[in-house]
Design a protein around this motif. Structure first.
Motif, PDB file in Angstrom:
ATOM      1  N   UNK A 174      -6.489  -2.044   8.698  1.00 56.34           N
ATOM      2  CA  UNK A 174      -7.398  -0.910   8.504  1.00 56.34           C
ATOM      3  C   UNK A 174      -6.905   0.334   9.223  1.00 56.34           C
ATOM      4  N   UNK A 175      -6.562   0.205  10.498  1.00 57.86           N
ATOM      5  CA  UNK A 175      -6.207   1.390  11.275  1.00 57.86           C
ATOM      6  C   UNK A 175      -4.927   2.033  10.763  1.00 57.86           C
ATOM      7  N   UNK A 176      -4.010   1.226  10.234  1.00 54.29           N
ATOM      8  CA  UNK A 176      -2.773   1.801   9.690  1.00 54.29           C
ATOM      9  C   UNK A 176      -3.006   2.524   8.373  1.00 54.29           C
ATOM     10  N   UNK A 177      -4.201   2.386   7.799  1.00 56.74           N
ATOM     11  CA  UNK A 177      -4.530   3.067   6.550  1.00 56.74           C
ATOM     12  C   UNK A 177      -5.173   4.437   6.775  1.00 56.74           C
ATOM     13  N   UNK A 178      -5.471   4.780   8.024  1.00 59.14           N
ATOM     14  CA  UNK A 178      -6.091   6.079   8.307  1.00 59.14           C
ATOM     15  C   UNK A 178      -5.080   7.186   8.026  1.00 59.14           C
ATOM     16  N   UNK A 179      -5.390   8.118   7.138  1.00 64.85           N
ATOM     17  CA  UNK A 179      -4.404   9.147   6.769  1.00 64.85           C
ATOM     18  C   UNK A 179      -3.978   9.970   7.980  1.00 64.85           C
ATOM     19  N   UNK A 180      -2.678  10.189   8.075  1.00 58.69           N
ATOM     20  CA  UNK A 180      -2.118  10.909   9.218  1.00 58.69           C
ATOM     21  C   UNK A 180      -1.221  12.033   8.706  1.00 58.69           C
ATOM     22  N   UNK A 181      -1.474  13.237   9.191  1.00 57.17           N
ATOM     23  CA  UNK A 181      -0.670  14.394   8.809  1.00 57.17           C
ATOM     24  C   UNK A 181       0.185  14.822   9.989  1.00 57.17           C
ATOM     25  N   UNK A 182       1.489  14.897   9.789  1.00 56.06           N
ATOM     26  CA  UNK A 182       2.382  15.394  10.831  1.00 56.06           C
ATOM     27  C   UNK A 182       2.280  16.917  10.922  1.00 56.06           C
ATOM     28  N   UNK A 207       0.776  -1.231   0.000  1.00 52.06           N
ATOM     29  CA  UNK A 207       0.000   0.000   0.000  1.00 52.06           C
ATOM     30  C   UNK A 207       0.805   1.278   0.000  1.00 52.06           C
ATOM     31  N   UNK A 208       1.995   1.273  -0.607  1.00 49.93           N
ATOM     32  CA  UNK A 208       2.833   2.471  -0.572  1.00 49.93           C
ATOM     33  C   UNK A 208       2.262   3.575  -1.465  1.00 49.93           C
ATOM     34  N   UNK A 209       2.394   4.786  -0.979  1.00 47.31           N
ATOM     35  CA  UNK A 209       2.085   5.947  -1.804  1.00 47.31           C
ATOM     36  C   UNK A 209       3.310   6.318  -2.635  1.00 47.31           C
ATOM     37  N   UNK A 210       3.076   7.109  -3.692  1.00 47.96           N
ATOM     38  CA  UNK A 210       4.162   7.443  -4.614  1.00 47.96           C
ATOM     39  C   UNK A 210       5.304   8.190  -3.941  1.00 47.96           C
ATOM     40  N   UNK A 211       4.990   8.945  -2.904  1.00 43.26           N
ATOM     41  CA  UNK A 211       6.025   9.723  -2.243  1.00 43.26           C
ATOM     42  C   UNK A 211       7.105   8.828  -1.650  1.00 43.26           C
ATOM     43  N   UNK A 212       6.775   7.542  -1.462  1.00 42.66           N
ATOM     44  CA  UNK A 212       7.748   6.581  -0.948  1.00 42.66           C
ATOM     45  C   UNK A 212       8.443   5.809  -2.065  1.00 42.66           C
ATOM     46  N   UNK A 213       8.042   6.035  -3.303  1.00 42.98           N
ATOM     47  CA  UNK A 213       8.527   5.219  -4.415  1.00 42.98           C
ATOM     48  C   UNK A 213       9.374   5.981  -5.424  1.00 42.98           C
ATOM     49  N   UNK A 261      -2.014   2.918   2.237  1.00 50.58           N
ATOM     50  CA  UNK A 261      -3.443   2.624   2.066  1.00 50.58           C
ATOM     51  C   UNK A 261      -3.529   1.179   1.611  1.00 50.58           C
ATOM     52  N   UNK A 262      -3.943   0.310   2.539  1.00 49.25           N
ATOM     53  CA  UNK A 262      -3.981  -1.118   2.268  1.00 49.25           C
ATOM     54  C   UNK A 262      -5.346  -1.538   1.729  1.00 49.25           C
ATOM     55  N   UNK A 263      -5.384  -2.726   1.171  1.00 52.34           N
ATOM     56  CA  UNK A 263      -6.651  -3.389   0.877  1.00 52.34           C
ATOM     57  C   UNK A 263      -7.149  -4.005   2.177  1.00 52.34           C
ATOM     58  N   UNK A 264      -8.442  -3.758   2.531  1.00 51.24           N
ATOM     59  CA  UNK A 264      -8.945  -4.275   3.797  1.00 51.24           C
ATOM     60  C   UNK A 264     -10.383  -4.763   3.669  1.00 51.24           C
ATOM     61  N   UNK A 265     -10.682  -5.790   4.446  1.00 46.42           N
ATOM     62  CA  UNK A 265     -12.023  -6.364   4.543  1.00 46.42           C
ATOM     63  C   UNK A 265     -12.248  -6.758   5.998  1.00 46.42           C
ATOM     64  N   UNK A 266     -13.403  -7.354   6.274  1.00 48.03           N
ATOM     65  CA  UNK A 266     -13.708  -7.805   7.629  1.00 48.03           C
ATOM     66  C   UNK A 266     -14.521  -9.095   7.539  1.00 48.03           C
ATOM     67  N   UNK A 267     -13.877 -10.129   7.011  1.00 49.51           N
ATOM     68  CA  UNK A 267     -14.543 -11.418   6.871  1.00 49.51           C
ATOM     69  C   UNK A 267     -14.040 -12.392   7.946  1.00 49.51           C
TER      70      UNK A 267
END
Length: 600
Positions: free
Chosen positions: A480-488, A394-400, A434-440
């Protein structure tokens, strides 16, 4: 096509299926169940037999107030309403009667805006905290420069969290995001702030849990073709087509969404349904002062759809070639853009689509000629839910990629005449994955987890099973929780936010009102990963962008007839004055062809 102008309405759309409140206070219930022997409505303590017609519809008019819970008993099985407007206890619980006209709208004078004004932020409602929390975030998003908020799908799904593309009850907003009032209040507040709101809808499949239609209405699906998600929906049947047309009109009329983005329409067969849907929306929403937008995701690059009913298509070709130029990645579908990257950069800037009938890596002819279309027929992006979330980590481009190159590419997205789309957090340079997430649960959870890891088995770095096991489990709450956008709260974040806002302000002030009638003047190759694109604007000025995504400067003789609109640094300006396009830079210029001045 041009924007749809439709009349704003305060009345609910009379859907064929579901629980529809009538003027006399009663409620009409209707379900399609052609394979059922007996259907009854269970509401409170009452069991009420329903009457069948010749088309397999079961109908009953009963006294039922808003908030009443109900289910259908089909033979010996209890099922929710497939056209339920609300599922307070999830997709396996009872449905709820809704008064579609109960909300007191405040922004009744809202009519939207022309499509050319769109600057889109795609958001996941759950990660934003739900409808109420998203409402509170709207002023910040407006201040960043966005004019449109695009919601990933909100249709009811199984579990407490989901990407949204596993919805099974498409008429019911998922209860985990809030109730109907909170959704309508969020849209109302967006309109008060001058923001349009569009919704991503999934009409190509249903999710794996809670879809009971195959049991009592197998005619809803085709047996001769399938999709990556299972049996294809049979849009040849009038009742099936009406089910989805009604859904689209419900979102537009009852919730006052400003438009819809249709997910993966290449999986919809026959494609003639898209024409039927577009015509139905235009005919049902009588021409007046309101703007309604229709956007496609379509691997087939069917340019003809964009000349009639649909305003635009997500430009995956543009994303893919920019991604390859930025990262050097060449596996999977990126292989189609790895051999002739620079030439394809020029093609997408000039024509929109890269694949306009050519064979792709699988030998499939894909696409239609698109060079005659307006640039606003294409939604351009560097990141979206698919392009980030479908990566293993789930890496964003800023990391790539190099940050200077990323900014140069973002200038292309923001200041080309195409319609820009950004993924939530891009406005501050978000680094949160931003990961792929479900709750099955149970076997399905195992299948989703292992299927997810198997997808990457042939990619370099993931041939080792031990390495693949490090791919996050979609069902884990932590994913899921690690996908919540966080702004420093730091200077880097503040500087990026200022830069991004300035970029969008430049678009608003100098480009948006000149886009109607814009046409491409072509794009030339300057050097490896360096191109120069030109467009003729409405007022006959030429809008020009020079892009260099390589690590070396390239010659660019400065035309004295052009004036700089956007340039990243004084060093880049000095280089331009020397006839050089600096490495990792994008420059926007205007050629004032007429005597009128575009720049003060």
């Amino acid at each position: 096509m041009n924007d749809l102008h439709t009349e704003a309405t305060t009345s609910s759309y009379a859907c064929v299926y579901g629980a529809q409140m009538l003027e006399d206070g009663s409620t009409r219930f209707r379900i399609l169940a052609p394979r059922a022997n007996h259907v009854a409505l269970i509401i409170g303590e009452r069991t009420l037999p329903m009457e069948r017609d010749g088309d397999g519809n079961y109908t009953l008019i009963a006294n039922a107030k808003p908030g009443a819970r109900y289910t259908y008993r089909i033979d010996d099985r209890l099922v929710p309403d497939p056209a339920s407007r609300a599922q307070p206890d999830g997709v396996l619980g009872a449905s709820m009667v809704v008064d579609a006209e109960a909300h007191d709208w405040l922004s009744n004078d809202w009519r939207g805006a022309p499509w050319r004004t769109a600057i889109i932020c795609e958001v996941h409602v759950g990660l934003m905290g739900g409808f109420a929390a998203l409402r509170k975030a709207l002023p910040r998003l407006a201040a960043a420069g966005y004019t449109v908020i695009e919601l990933m799908p909100i249709a009811s799904f199984q579990g407490a969290r989901n990407w949204g593309y596993d919805g099974v009850l498409p008429y019911a907003p998922d209860a985990s995001y809030g109730d109907i009032t909170s959704l309508k209040s969020m849209i109302d507040e967006a309109h008060r702030l001058g923001l349009a709101v569009i919704l991503d809808v999934v009409y190509n499949h249903f999710g794996p849990v809670g879809n009971e239609l195959p049991r009592y209405a197998p005619e809803f699906f085709r047996t001769d073709i399938s999709t990556p998600w299972g049996a294809a929906i049979d849009f040849r049947r009038a009742q099936v087509a009406q089910y989805f047309i009604d859904n689209a009109l419900m979102w537009l009329n009852e919730y006052r969404f400003d438009g819809l983005r249709l997910d993966a329409v290449h999986a919809i067969q026959p494609a003639s349904f898209l024409k039927e849907l577009g015509d139905a929306i235009r005919n049902a929403c009588r021409p007046s002062g309101r703007y309604v937008w229709l956007i496609l995701e379509n691997e087939h690059n069917t340019a003809s759809l964009l000349r009639d009913d649909y305003d635009a298509q997500w430009n995956d070709d543009g994303h893919n070639v920019l991604h390859v130029a930025l990262t050097g990645e060449h596996e999977g579908y990126y292989a189609d853009f790895a051999k002739h990257t620079t030439e394809q950069l020029a093609t997408f800037l000039a024509d929109g689509f890269i694949f306009q009938g050519q064979q792709d890596r699988r030998g499939t002819h894909r696409g239609e000629p698109s060079g005659d279309l307006s640039p606003t027929s294409f939604v351009l992006f560097l990141q979206n839910h698919d392009q980030i979330g479908n990566r293993p980590f789930g890496e964003r481009l800023i990391q790539l990629t190099d940050e200077a190159n990323l900014r140069a590419a973002m200038v292309i997205v923001a200041l080309s005449p195409m319609i820009p789309l950004f993924f939530m957090g891009e406005e501050w340079g978000c680094r949160t994955p931003f990961y792929f997430f479900t709750d099955y649960e149970g076997a399905l959870a195992d299948a989703v987890r292992e299927g997810r890891r198997a997808e990457f088995a042939h990619f370099s770095g993931f041939t080792d099973p031990v390495r693949r096991k490090k791919i996050p489990d979609p069902n884990a709450l932590d994913t899921y929780t690690r996908s919540i956008p966080h702004a420093d709260d730091d200077e880097r974040t503040r500087e990026w936010s200022r830069w991004f806002s300035d970029l969008l302000q430049c678009r608003k002030q100098l480009l948006v009102h000149r886009l109607e009638g814009t046409r491409s003047l072509g794009c030339e190759v300057l050097d490896d990963k360096a191109v120069y694109a030109r467009w003729r604007l409405k007022d006959q000025h030429d809008w020009e962008i020079a892009l260099n995504l390589s690590d070396r400067d390239v010659p660019l003789p400065r035309d004295p007839a052009t004036k700089v609109v956007w340039i990243e640094s004084q060093d880049a300006m000095d280089a331009l004055d020397r006839g050089v396009l600096q490495a990792r830079t994008a420059i926007v210029l205007v050629r004032e062809v007429t005597g009128d001045r575009l720049l003060a």
